[in-house]
Design a protein around this motif. Sequence first.
Motif, PDB file in Angstrom:
ATOM      1  N   TRP A 103       0.831  -1.209   0.000  1.00 42.29           N
ATOM      2  CA  TRP A 103       0.000   0.000   0.000  1.00 42.29           C
ATOM      3  C   TRP A 103       0.864   1.257   0.000  1.00 42.29           C
ATOM      4  CZ3 TRP A 103      -3.727   1.853   4.412  1.00 42.29           C
ATOM      5  CH2 TRP A 103      -4.797   2.554   3.864  1.00 42.29           C
ATOM      6  N   GLY A 104       1.789   1.302  -0.970  1.00 41.46           N
ATOM      7  CA  GLY A 104       2.791   2.357  -0.969  1.00 41.46           C
ATOM      8  C   GLY A 104       2.241   3.765  -1.043  1.00 41.46           C
ATOM      9  N   ALA A 105       1.139   3.975  -1.767  1.00 40.51           N
ATOM     10  CA  ALA A 105       0.607   5.325  -1.908  1.00 40.51           C
ATOM     11  C   ALA A 105       0.201   5.912  -0.565  1.00 40.51           C
ATOM     12  CB  ALA A 105      -0.586   5.312  -2.866  1.00 40.51           C
ATOM     13  N   PHE A 106      -0.342   5.099   0.321  1.00 41.76           N
ATOM     14  CA  PHE A 106      -0.751   5.560   1.654  1.00 41.76           C
ATOM     15  C   PHE A 106       0.408   5.461   2.638  1.00 41.76           C
ATOM     16  CE2 PHE A 106      -2.410   5.060   5.907  1.00 41.76           C
ATOM     17  CZ  PHE A 106      -3.457   5.965   5.986  1.00 41.76           C
ATOM     18  N   ASN A 107       1.019   4.282   2.703  1.00 42.00           N
ATOM     19  CA  ASN A 107       2.065   4.065   3.706  1.00 42.00           C
ATOM     20  C   ASN A 107       3.265   4.968   3.489  1.00 42.00           C
ATOM     21  OD1 ASN A 107       0.786   2.136   5.308  1.00 42.00           O
ATOM     22  ND2 ASN A 107       1.412   0.449   3.991  1.00 42.00           N
ATOM     23  N   GLY A 108       3.576   5.248   2.221  1.00 40.67           N
ATOM     24  CA  GLY A 108       4.692   6.142   1.960  1.00 40.67           C
ATOM     25  C   GLY A 108       4.457   7.548   2.487  1.00 40.67           C
ATOM     26  N   TYR A 124       7.128  -4.053   5.252  1.00 37.90           N
ATOM     27  CA  TYR A 124       6.997  -5.407   4.727  1.00 37.90           C
ATOM     28  C   TYR A 124       6.371  -5.287   3.339  1.00 37.90           C
ATOM     29  CZ  TYR A 124       5.673 -10.424   5.090  1.00 37.90           C
ATOM     30  OH  TYR A 124       5.530 -11.783   4.918  1.00 37.90           O
ATOM     31  N   PHE A 125       7.019  -5.844   2.324  1.00 34.01           N
ATOM     32  CA  PHE A 125       6.630  -5.627   0.928  1.00 34.01           C
ATOM     33  C   PHE A 125       6.775  -4.137   0.585  1.00 34.01           C
ATOM     34  CE2 PHE A 125       4.975  -9.789   1.364  1.00 34.01           C
ATOM     35  CZ  PHE A 125       4.772 -10.309   0.088  1.00 34.01           C
ATOM     36  N   PRO A 126       7.997  -3.653   0.470  1.00 36.63           N
ATOM     37  CA  PRO A 126       8.212  -2.222   0.211  1.00 36.63           C
ATOM     38  C   PRO A 126       7.706  -1.819  -1.170  1.00 36.63           C
ATOM     39  CG  PRO A 126      10.245  -3.444  -0.085  1.00 36.63           C
ATOM     40  CD  PRO A 126       9.255  -4.411   0.499  1.00 36.63           C
ATOM     41  N   PRO A 127       7.477  -0.527  -1.376  1.00 35.71           N
ATOM     42  CA  PRO A 127       6.984  -0.061  -2.684  1.00 35.71           C
ATOM     43  C   PRO A 127       7.944  -0.430  -3.809  1.00 35.71           C
ATOM     44  CG  PRO A 127       6.849   1.679  -1.031  1.00 35.71           C
ATOM     45  CD  PRO A 127       7.620   0.570  -0.421  1.00 35.71           C
ATOM     46  N   ARG A 128       7.378  -0.825  -4.921  1.00 36.02           N
ATOM     47  CA  ARG A 128       8.142  -1.148  -6.138  1.00 36.02           C
ATOM     48  C   ARG A 128       9.179  -2.245  -5.888  1.00 36.02           C
ATOM     49  NH1 ARG A 128       5.957   2.044 -10.437  1.00 36.02           N
ATOM     50  NH2 ARG A 128       8.001   2.071 -11.458  1.00 36.02           N
ATOM     51  N   SER A 129       8.854  -3.194  -5.039  1.00 34.54           N
ATOM     52  CA  SER A 129       9.822  -4.254  -4.733  1.00 34.54           C
ATOM     53  C   SER A 129      10.132  -5.102  -5.960  1.00 34.54           C
ATOM     54  CB  SER A 129       9.311  -5.139  -3.593  1.00 34.54           C
ATOM     55  OG  SER A 129       8.076  -5.737  -3.929  1.00 34.54           O
ATOM     56  N   TRP A 130       9.218  -5.109  -6.931  1.00 34.85           N
ATOM     57  CA  TRP A 130       9.436  -5.890  -8.153  1.00 34.85           C
ATOM     58  C   TRP A 130      10.424  -5.229  -9.096  1.00 34.85           C
ATOM     59  CZ3 TRP A 130       8.176  -2.809 -12.215  1.00 34.85           C
ATOM     60  CH2 TRP A 130       7.283  -1.754 -11.970  1.00 34.85           C
ATOM     61  N   GLN A 131      10.721  -3.931  -8.885  1.00 30.35           N
ATOM     62  CA  GLN A 131      11.571  -3.187  -9.809  1.00 30.35           C
ATOM     63  C   GLN A 131      13.039  -3.499  -9.551  1.00 30.35           C
ATOM     64  OE1 GLN A 131      10.157   0.676 -10.627  1.00 30.35           O
ATOM     65  NE2 GLN A 131      12.110   1.485 -11.326  1.00 30.35           N
ATOM     66  N   ARG A 132      13.801  -3.692 -10.603  1.00 29.14           N
ATOM     67  CA  ARG A 132      15.186  -4.131 -10.472  1.00 29.14           C
ATOM     68  C   ARG A 132      16.202  -2.990 -10.479  1.00 29.14           C
ATOM     69  NH1 ARG A 132      16.110  -9.762 -11.681  1.00 29.14           N
ATOM     70  NH2 ARG A 132      14.120 -10.827 -11.961  1.00 29.14           N
ATOM     71  N   LEU A 138      12.657   4.107  -3.482  1.00 28.35           N
ATOM     72  CA  LEU A 138      13.741   4.322  -2.530  1.00 28.35           C
ATOM     73  C   LEU A 138      13.472   5.489  -1.585  1.00 28.35           C
ATOM     74  CD1 LEU A 138      16.883   3.796  -4.813  1.00 28.35           C
ATOM     75  CD2 LEU A 138      15.657   2.129  -3.399  1.00 28.35           C
ATOM     76  N   GLY A 139      12.358   6.200  -1.773  1.00 27.18           N
ATOM     77  CA  GLY A 139      12.040   7.323  -0.894  1.00 27.18           C
ATOM     78  C   GLY A 139      11.771   6.917   0.545  1.00 27.18           C
ATOM     79  N   ILE A 140      11.541   5.635   0.801  1.00 32.20           N
ATOM     80  CA  ILE A 140      11.273   5.176   2.165  1.00 32.20           C
ATOM     81  C   ILE A 140      12.544   5.086   3.012  1.00 32.20           C
ATOM     82  CG2 ILE A 140       9.295   3.844   1.352  1.00 32.20           C
ATOM     83  CD1 ILE A 140      11.001   1.300   1.800  1.00 32.20           C
ATOM     84  N   VAL A 141      13.705   5.058   2.360  1.00 32.67           N
ATOM     85  CA  VAL A 141      14.961   4.739   3.046  1.00 32.67           C
ATOM     86  C   VAL A 141      15.233   5.604   4.281  1.00 32.67           C
ATOM     87  CG1 VAL A 141      17.478   4.658   2.782  1.00 32.67           C
ATOM     88  CG2 VAL A 141      16.000   3.691   1.007  1.00 32.67           C
ATOM     89  N   PRO A 142      15.076   6.940   4.248  1.00 34.70           N
ATOM     90  CA  PRO A 142      15.399   7.734   5.436  1.00 34.70           C
ATOM     91  C   PRO A 142      14.463   7.503   6.623  1.00 34.70           C
ATOM     92  CG  PRO A 142      15.276   9.099   3.444  1.00 34.70           C
ATOM     93  CD  PRO A 142      14.661   7.788   3.111  1.00 34.70           C
ATOM     94  N   TYR A 143      13.329   6.862   6.408  1.00 34.99           N
ATOM     95  CA  TYR A 143      12.304   6.823   7.440  1.00 34.99           C
ATOM     96  C   TYR A 143      12.067   5.436   8.039  1.00 34.99           C
ATOM     97  CZ  TYR A 143      11.315  11.217   5.051  1.00 34.99           C
ATOM     98  OH  TYR A 143      11.427  12.460   4.485  1.00 34.99           O
ATOM     99  N   VAL A 144      12.687   4.413   7.482  1.00 34.82           N
ATOM    100  CA  VAL A 144      12.430   3.065   7.977  1.00 34.82           C
ATOM    101  C   VAL A 144      13.641   2.549   8.759  1.00 34.82           C
ATOM    102  CG1 VAL A 144      10.806   2.476   6.141  1.00 34.82           C
ATOM    103  CG2 VAL A 144      13.238   2.004   5.824  1.00 34.82           C
ATOM    104  N   GLY A 162      21.412   2.487   1.342  1.00 37.37           N
ATOM    105  CA  GLY A 162      21.672   2.750   2.753  1.00 37.37           C
ATOM    106  C   GLY A 162      20.622   2.228   3.707  1.00 37.37           C
ATOM    107  N   CYS A 163      19.819   1.270   3.271  1.00 43.07           N
ATOM    108  CA  CYS A 163      18.707   0.762   4.083  1.00 43.07           C
ATOM    109  C   CYS A 163      19.048  -0.623   4.641  1.00 43.07           C
ATOM    110  CB  CYS A 163      17.462   0.675   3.209  1.00 43.07           C
ATOM    111  SG  CYS A 163      15.975   0.161   4.070  1.00 43.07           S
ATOM    112  N   ARG A 164      18.574  -0.900   5.873  1.00 41.74           N
ATOM    113  CA  ARG A 164      18.712  -2.245   6.451  1.00 41.74           C
ATOM    114  C   ARG A 164      17.591  -3.115   5.882  1.00 41.74           C
ATOM    115  NH1 ARG A 164      19.103  -2.204  12.846  1.00 41.74           N
ATOM    116  NH2 ARG A 164      19.571  -4.416  12.442  1.00 41.74           N
ATOM    117  N   ALA A 165      17.833  -3.632   4.715  1.00 45.42           N
ATOM    118  CA  ALA A 165      16.826  -4.424   4.007  1.00 45.42           C
ATOM    119  C   ALA A 165      17.275  -5.873   3.943  1.00 45.42           C
ATOM    120  CB  ALA A 165      16.613  -3.881   2.601  1.00 45.42           C
TER     121      ALA A 165
END
Length: 399
Positions: A103-108, A124-132, A138-144, A162-165
């Motif tokens: 639900w990236g549009a809301f959760n982001g 869990y299941f980050p936005p655009r996880s299917w994209q290679r 990647l906009g979630i990185v500073p906040y997670v 720079g994310c703990r993924a």
Amino acid sequence: MPAPSSSILFTAGDVSGDVHAAALGRFLLQRDPGLALQALGGARLQEVAAESAGGHVLGDTTNCSAIGIISAIQVYFRCRKLRAKLFRFLDSHRVDAAVLCDWGAFNGRILPELHARGIPVLFYFPPRSWQREGTPGLGIVPYVQRVATPFPWSAERLHAAGCRAEWVGHPALEKVGSTDERAALRKRFGIAAEEKLIALMPGSRRSEIKVLAPKMAAAAALINARHPARFLAALPRELAAEARSYLPLTIPIVTDCAPDLLRAADAAIVKTGTASLEAALADVPQVAIYDLPFAGRIEWCLLWSWKKIPFYAMPNIILQRAAIPELLGLKSNPENIARHLLPLLEDGPARRKILAEYELIRQALGSGLPTPATERTAEILEEMLTETKARPAATALAV
């Protein structure tokens, strides 16, 4: 009543996200019955929150997901109300961590506020996880604080930013049963041994069902005229009644049992997305389709058609080749669907080619990982809670 050991916020809007988040919440409660789960989600997540002591249902996100600008506008104000309700809850209740599922549009959009409140976030299941490649998602990185992702390339891309993924695999693997179950499942669905069963999965959004279900019904009639078969449609329970208006009575509807139906089926017509992965894991040859209503097509032509996206069906995205037939837009007409599906009912080259690709897909989804996705994601959250308790957030409020 004793205070909860920890208070966890869950948010999920898509049906698949609701399913995965609910499975994670239930697993966590089995490990620690003292958890309080706060849910902004659909029916399944709400049920799990209601089972936890001190849990709250903050809002119902059923039919709050969208694809494209037009459908996003239709749910915008409802989502704004849900976001405001969420923040009012956080103003007066302690939350030790948050799990945002898909639900990236809301959760982001709520991520920065959660970060500002000092609430550690597991996506869990980050936005655009299917994209290679590229920067989208990647906009979630500073906040997670942590990310649990179903695909290895997603973990690599986020880690490089720079994310703990961590690649935890896909929870759909956990629903794969043994081949011994097939006969029992066919009996459960009323299918005789000699009959061919074709599963229909037209999606989990109203807009998708409205467009795809009639196409599947018309294709079923064409297939049945050439090769007599039985058809069953699998839908989320909250949309079954609505879907009935788009499917003839000759096609029964079953709810919340898609993996079981797929394991019983000989072939499937599915919407591109999670359903196509479930079909691959069930070893069911499939044709994946997608289309938009007229207004959505106009939007696509004006805003998105310039993007050269080679594949849309998840098995094809994973393998980066045409592992299964995918029919989009005008190509997803009933005649074309039937033409691609009919060869899959026989033990010929088309069927064998698809089945050979499925083992590679299972590996890409994490079949070789030592720990199932739900369990490993639960462990990551528990690690986060341990870290949080070692340095209590100054902004935390008493329940």
